[in-house]
Design a protein around this motif. Sequence first.
Motif, short mmCIF file in Angstrom:
data_model
loop_
_atom_site.label_atom_id
_atom_site.label_comp_id
_atom_site.label_asym_id
_atom_site.label_seq_id
_atom_site.Cartn_x
_atom_site.Cartn_y
_atom_site.Cartn_z
N ALA A 19 0.82 -1.21 0.00
CA ALA A 19 0.00 0.00 0.00
C ALA A 19 0.85 1.26 0.00
N ARG A 20 0.30 2.29 -0.57
CA ARG A 20 0.89 3.63 -0.54
C ARG A 20 0.08 4.46 0.45
N LEU A 109 5.62 3.84 1.31
CA LEU A 109 5.11 2.56 0.84
C LEU A 109 5.39 1.49 1.89
N SER A 149 5.59 4.20 -6.64
CA SER A 149 4.76 5.26 -6.10
C SER A 149 3.79 5.80 -7.15
N LEU A 152 1.00 3.21 -7.75
CA LEU A 152 0.06 3.13 -6.63
C LEU A 152 -0.86 4.34 -6.58
N ARG A 159 -2.66 -2.47 -13.58
CA ARG A 159 -1.92 -1.89 -12.46
C ARG A 159 -1.42 -2.94 -11.47
N GLN A 160 -2.27 -3.91 -11.11
CA GLN A 160 -1.87 -4.88 -10.09
C GLN A 160 -0.70 -5.75 -10.56
N LEU A 163 2.39 -3.68 -10.27
CA LEU A 163 2.79 -3.56 -8.86
C LEU A 163 3.45 -4.85 -8.36
#
Length: 307
Positions: A19-20, A109, A149, A152, A159-160, A163
Amino acid sequence: MDILQEHLVRARASGGVFARSVAIAPWGLRLPGTIQLAVHAVIQGRAWLWTEGGDSPLELRPGDLALVRGGPDHFIAHEPGALCVSPEDFRIQHAADEEKLDPRAAIFLCGAYRFAGDIGAGLVNALPPVLSIPSRIDNSIHGVVEILSRELAGAEPGRQTVLDRLLDVLVVLGLRTGLASSANAPAWFRGASDPRLSRALQAMHEDTCKTWTVEEMARLSNMSRATFARIFQEVLGGPPMKYLTDWRMTVARDLLRTHDTPLIEVAERVGYSSLYAFATAFRRIHGQPPGRWRQLESAAVEGTLTH
């Protein structure tokens, strides 16, 4: 495949929560020691990190990376000794901070990583309780943190997946830097970094089921048998065949623990020509035959899951 890569593959490394966070002081976050490997990086502002009953708080600046090994709970906050709350309460308290666009806010993060089996535990346990990697030491880490960053903060397609891959890169870079600087680095890491031994070690790890002899290892290293054995002992702290047996048993334990592989196949995959030879070697080291060891491990896991 290099030896670190092989360990990561066998450890089945996988990311957990990541998580950010944006937080305006005062803020503090308490994370449980059950996280096998926690990853922290600061994007903006400052943060202080410490462990319960540990050493002095560590200051993290933008671009710095910290890896925290499982054990006692640890804390990250705007100042040392600040009140720290659970992740759930932290999210509630600072849910609106990102919208305030306060330049004094800290952006950081936090990630959780897990590894499987003895090989994964060996990787993590070789690290110090808290490993700090300032951005000036490894610019590649700093670059990955910046990209993480941005990802996120957005909501782009895929996106996932991005990441997950970036977190993998960040953890591998951190592990590599940490193991290189660790006084407790595993023997295989020290040996793999030694050009005199790296070829033989890599061959042993790539072909565990081969019937190896010290003479063959020495030939791969362009040394006499006696010279190879002496250098191996000096660098890795034990004779070559003991190292090979220990590695085979490590692989065997992970196969027994995580797969329904028949015992004869486990024996063959770790270099034993018969189940009897494998069971004899396994019993000598672990005090019980592999089938019984597997039953006890399975029962222990089931007991943990039901409590």
